[in-house]
Motif scaffolding. Structure first.
Motif, PDB file in Angstrom:
ATOM      1  N   MET A   1       4.044  18.117  13.713  1.00 44.97           N
ATOM      2  CA  MET A   1       4.806  17.270  12.805  1.00 44.97           C
ATOM      3  C   MET A   1       5.061  18.046  11.515  1.00 44.97           C
ATOM      4  O   MET A   1       4.145  18.640  10.956  1.00 44.97           O
ATOM      5  N   LYS A   2       6.278  18.045  11.067  1.00 43.71           N
ATOM      6  CA  LYS A   2       6.659  18.843   9.897  1.00 43.71           C
ATOM      7  C   LYS A   2       6.870  17.978   8.662  1.00 43.71           C
ATOM      8  O   LYS A   2       7.384  16.864   8.745  1.00 43.71           O
ATOM      9  N   ALA A   3       6.450  18.517   7.509  1.00 45.83           N
ATOM     10  CA  ALA A   3       6.771  17.919   6.210  1.00 45.83           C
ATOM     11  C   ALA A   3       7.162  19.058   5.275  1.00 45.83           C
ATOM     12  O   ALA A   3       6.462  20.061   5.202  1.00 45.83           O
ATOM     13  N   ALA A   4       8.282  18.919   4.614  1.00 46.47           N
ATOM     14  CA  ALA A   4       8.772  19.978   3.733  1.00 46.47           C
ATOM     15  C   ALA A   4       8.608  19.587   2.271  1.00 46.47           C
ATOM     16  O   ALA A   4       8.788  18.431   1.896  1.00 46.47           O
ATOM     17  N   PHE A   5       8.276  20.584   1.462  1.00 48.66           N
ATOM     18  CA  PHE A   5       8.116  20.394   0.020  1.00 48.66           C
ATOM     19  C   PHE A   5       9.021  21.388  -0.705  1.00 48.66           C
ATOM     20  O   PHE A   5       9.426  22.396  -0.148  1.00 48.66           O
ATOM     21  N   GLY A   6       9.327  21.092  -1.955  1.00 49.58           N
ATOM     22  CA  GLY A   6      10.075  22.056  -2.757  1.00 49.58           C
ATOM     23  C   GLY A   6      11.573  21.882  -2.718  1.00 49.58           C
ATOM     24  O   GLY A   6      12.102  20.771  -2.582  1.00 49.58           O
ATOM     25  N   GLU A   7      12.282  23.008  -2.803  1.00 44.81           N
ATOM     26  CA  GLU A   7      13.725  22.975  -3.008  1.00 44.81           C
ATOM     27  C   GLU A   7      14.512  22.526  -1.778  1.00 44.81           C
ATOM     28  O   GLU A   7      15.549  21.882  -1.916  1.00 44.81           O
ATOM     29  N   ASN A   8      14.058  22.838  -0.591  1.00 43.17           N
ATOM     30  CA  ASN A   8      14.836  22.465   0.604  1.00 43.17           C
ATOM     31  C   ASN A   8      15.064  20.965   0.736  1.00 43.17           C
ATOM     32  O   ASN A   8      16.205  20.518   0.880  1.00 43.17           O
ATOM     33  N   PRO A   9      14.004  20.130   0.734  1.00 38.94           N
ATOM     34  CA  PRO A   9      14.272  18.690   0.826  1.00 38.94           C
ATOM     35  C   PRO A   9      15.033  18.148  -0.383  1.00 38.94           C
ATOM     36  O   PRO A   9      15.847  17.229  -0.236  1.00 38.94           O
ATOM     37  N   LYS A  10      14.789  18.728  -1.556  1.00 36.96           N
ATOM     38  CA  LYS A  10      15.542  18.289  -2.740  1.00 36.96           C
ATOM     39  C   LYS A  10      17.032  18.547  -2.547  1.00 36.96           C
ATOM     40  O   LYS A  10      17.873  17.707  -2.886  1.00 36.96           O
ATOM     41  N   ARG A  11      17.355  19.710  -1.993  1.00 35.44           N
ATOM     42  CA  ARG A  11      18.756  20.077  -1.804  1.00 35.44           C
ATOM     43  C   ARG A  11      19.395  19.294  -0.664  1.00 35.44           C
ATOM     44  O   ARG A  11      20.523  18.814  -0.777  1.00 35.44           O
ATOM     45  N   CYS A  12      18.669  19.148   0.442  1.00 40.88           N
ATOM     46  CA  CYS A  12      19.237  18.500   1.631  1.00 40.88           C
ATOM     47  C   CYS A  12      19.403  16.992   1.469  1.00 40.88           C
ATOM     48  O   CYS A  12      20.289  16.394   2.073  1.00 40.88           O
ATOM     49  N   TYR A  13      18.502  16.373   0.681  1.00 35.37           N
ATOM     50  CA  TYR A  13      18.530  14.908   0.571  1.00 35.37           C
ATOM     51  C   TYR A  13      18.872  14.442  -0.839  1.00 35.37           C
ATOM     52  O   TYR A  13      18.547  13.336  -1.226  1.00 35.37           O
ATOM     53  N   LYS A  14      19.540  15.297  -1.595  1.00 33.56           N
ATOM     54  CA  LYS A  14      19.916  14.941  -2.962  1.00 33.56           C
ATOM     55  C   LYS A  14      20.772  13.682  -2.951  1.00 33.56           C
ATOM     56  O   LYS A  14      21.716  13.552  -2.180  1.00 33.56           O
ATOM     57  N   SER A  25       6.435  13.900  -2.681  1.00 37.47           N
ATOM     58  CA  SER A  25       5.019  13.586  -2.449  1.00 37.47           C
ATOM     59  C   SER A  25       4.799  12.080  -2.347  1.00 37.47           C
ATOM     60  O   SER A  25       3.980  11.615  -1.551  1.00 37.47           O
ATOM     61  N   ALA A  26       5.562  11.303  -3.121  1.00 33.03           N
ATOM     62  CA  ALA A  26       5.428   9.846  -3.070  1.00 33.03           C
ATOM     63  C   ALA A  26       5.866   9.312  -1.701  1.00 33.03           C
ATOM     64  O   ALA A  26       5.229   8.411  -1.143  1.00 33.03           O
ATOM     65  N   LEU A  27       6.929   9.875  -1.152  1.00 29.55           N
ATOM     66  CA  LEU A  27       7.421   9.432   0.148  1.00 29.55           C
ATOM     67  C   LEU A  27       6.404   9.752   1.245  1.00 29.55           C
ATOM     68  O   LEU A  27       6.176   8.934   2.141  1.00 29.55           O
ATOM     69  N   LEU A  28       5.783  10.928   1.167  1.00 36.51           N
ATOM     70  CA  LEU A  28       4.782  11.276   2.166  1.00 36.51           C
ATOM     71  C   LEU A  28       3.574  10.359   2.062  1.00 36.51           C
ATOM     72  O   LEU A  28       3.066   9.866   3.083  1.00 36.51           O
ATOM     73  N   ARG A  29       3.109  10.126   0.853  1.00 41.68           N
ATOM     74  CA  ARG A  29       1.967   9.212   0.667  1.00 41.68           C
ATOM     75  C   ARG A  29       2.288   7.818   1.215  1.00 41.68           C
ATOM     76  O   ARG A  29       1.466   7.184   1.868  1.00 41.68           O
ATOM     77  N   GLU A  30       3.487   7.337   0.939  1.00 39.54           N
ATOM     78  CA  GLU A  30       3.899   6.009   1.418  1.00 39.54           C
ATOM     79  C   GLU A  30       3.896   5.976   2.942  1.00 39.54           C
ATOM     80  O   GLU A  30       3.417   5.012   3.554  1.00 39.54           O
ATOM     81  N   THR A  31       4.412   7.031   3.566  1.00 41.38           N
ATOM     82  CA  THR A  31       4.465   7.086   5.029  1.00 41.38           C
ATOM     83  C   THR A  31       3.071   7.114   5.636  1.00 41.38           C
ATOM     84  O   THR A  31       2.789   6.417   6.619  1.00 41.38           O
ATOM     85  N   LEU A  32       2.174   7.910   5.049  1.00 43.55           N
ATOM     86  CA  LEU A  32       0.804   7.985   5.559  1.00 43.55           C
ATOM     87  C   LEU A  32       0.080   6.658   5.382  1.00 43.55           C
ATOM     88  O   LEU A  32      -0.645   6.202   6.280  1.00 43.55           O
ATOM     89  N   ALA A  33       0.276   6.024   4.225  1.00 38.61           N
ATOM     90  CA  ALA A  33      -0.372   4.734   3.971  1.00 38.61           C
ATOM     91  C   ALA A  33       0.145   3.661   4.935  1.00 38.61           C
ATOM     92  O   ALA A  33      -0.635   2.863   5.484  1.00 38.61           O
ATOM     93  N   LYS A  34       1.444   3.637   5.163  1.00 36.36           N
ATOM     94  CA  LYS A  34       2.029   2.661   6.084  1.00 36.36           C
ATOM     95  C   LYS A  34       1.539   2.898   7.512  1.00 36.36           C
ATOM     96  O   LYS A  34       1.307   1.941   8.259  1.00 36.36           O
ATOM     97  N   THR A  35       1.362   4.163   7.873  1.00 35.37           N
ATOM     98  CA  THR A  35       0.880   4.464   9.218  1.00 35.37           C
ATOM     99  C   THR A  35      -0.553   3.980   9.398  1.00 35.37           C
ATOM    100  O   THR A  35      -0.903   3.410  10.443  1.00 35.37           O
ATOM    101  N   LYS A  36      -1.388   4.177   8.394  1.00 34.59           N
ATOM    102  CA  LYS A  36      -2.770   3.689   8.468  1.00 34.59           C
ATOM    103  C   LYS A  36      -2.804   2.175   8.614  1.00 34.59           C
ATOM    104  O   LYS A  36      -3.564   1.624   9.419  1.00 34.59           O
ATOM    105  N   GLU A  37      -1.985   1.486   7.837  1.00 40.06           N
ATOM    106  CA  GLU A  37      -1.914   0.027   7.909  1.00 40.06           C
ATOM    107  C   GLU A  37      -1.396  -0.409   9.285  1.00 40.06           C
ATOM    108  O   GLU A  37      -1.909  -1.363   9.879  1.00 40.06           O
ATOM    109  N   TYR A  38      -0.419   0.303   9.803  1.00 45.12           N
ATOM    110  CA  TYR A  38       0.176   0.012  11.118  1.00 45.12           C
ATOM    111  C   TYR A  38      -0.888   0.145  12.212  1.00 45.12           C
ATOM    112  O   TYR A  38      -1.002  -0.707  13.096  1.00 45.12           O
ATOM    113  N   ILE A  39      -1.688   1.217  12.137  1.00 41.44           N
ATOM    114  CA  ILE A  39      -2.752   1.442  13.120  1.00 41.44           C
ATOM    115  C   ILE A  39      -3.789   0.321  13.054  1.00 41.44           C
ATOM    116  O   ILE A  39      -4.231  -0.207  14.089  1.00 41.44           O
TER     117      ILE A  39
END
Length: 230
Positions: A1-14, A25-39
């Motif tokens: 499973m891939k997660a990108a940090f830095g300029e690439n996601p900023k540029r691609c999803y601007k 980082s906030a989006l990743l934390r939210e996804t991980l927290a939601k997954t834990k709750e889902y489980i």
């Protein structure tokens, strides 16, 4: 499973709420927290709507699959380490261009580093510290690492050249060979099958005219599953 940090996601999803490193980082934390709750809801027997994205993240939360975190700058690398500790997940630190500047923190984390590409142009500001010397610094510090080309960024046929240039920059010869053979196999947890020649392992190997790190080397024979390829 891939997660990108830095300029690439900023540029691609601007313009899609991913314009800053804090939002990444906030989006990743939210996804991980939601997954834990889902489980938790699923395992407690509660009715829960099927969520394909969260289902895909379950192996990450359960440490059945590492989160491959692409990060160049020191601050991005440290963010990955911090989030991995917060959510108790396994990660690999991919690229780690600024790794030499935070060796103690990387070593303390225990996470393996997938180093590269170091061959080619410094195509963006966050790779300005790209260097073949990083491999030797990791080796001396005892940090588990392997060398990659990030194909197709750098064609995969230049993998041995990348290892040779790391050797030229100080990495011992044997360690340079390990960085493109057994080390990546260990990081992938496939070293019981591949990465070295040993009884019981997959017999995939090549016979060369010279040392694999020698730029004048030529491959004479290829063996796959112990059988000579035509």
């Amino acid at each position: 499973m891939k997660a990108a940090f830095g300029e690439n996601p900023k540029r691609c999803y601007k313009g899609k709420k991913i314009d800053t490193r804090m939002q990444i980082s906030a989006l990743l934390r939210e996804t991980l927290a939601k997954t834990k709750e889902y489980i938790q809801k699923k395992e407690s027997g509660k009715d829960v709507d099927y969520d394909q994205k969260l289902e895909a993240m379950i192996p990450v939360i359960k440490k059945q699959m590492p989160l491959k975190c692409h990060c160049h700058r020191a601050d991005d690398i440290l963010t990955v380490i911090r989030i991995a500790k917060e959510y108790d997940i396994e990660v690999t630190l991919d690229h780690v261009t600024d790794g030499r500047s935070i060796i103690p923190q990387i070593k303390e984390s225990g996470f393996p580093c997938i180093l590269g590409p170091c061959l080619g142009h410094k195509s963006k500001y966050e790779v300005k510290n790209m260097s073949f010397e990083t491999a030797n610094e990791f080796y001396k510090a005892g940090i588990p690492f392997c060398i990659i080309t990030d194909s197709p960024v750098v064609p995969e046929q230049y993998l041995s050249l990348s290892a040779a240039l790391a050797h030229k920059a100080g990495l011992p010869e044997y360690e340079a060979i390990k960085a493109i053979t057994i080390n990546p196999a260990k990081i992938l947890k496939l070293d019981d099958r591949i990465g070295s020649i040993k009884v019981g392992k997959d017999a995939d190997f090549v016979v060369c005219t010279k040392n694999i790190l020698d730029t004048q080397n030529e491959i004479k024979t290829v063996y796959v599953n112990g059988k000579k390829e035509a």
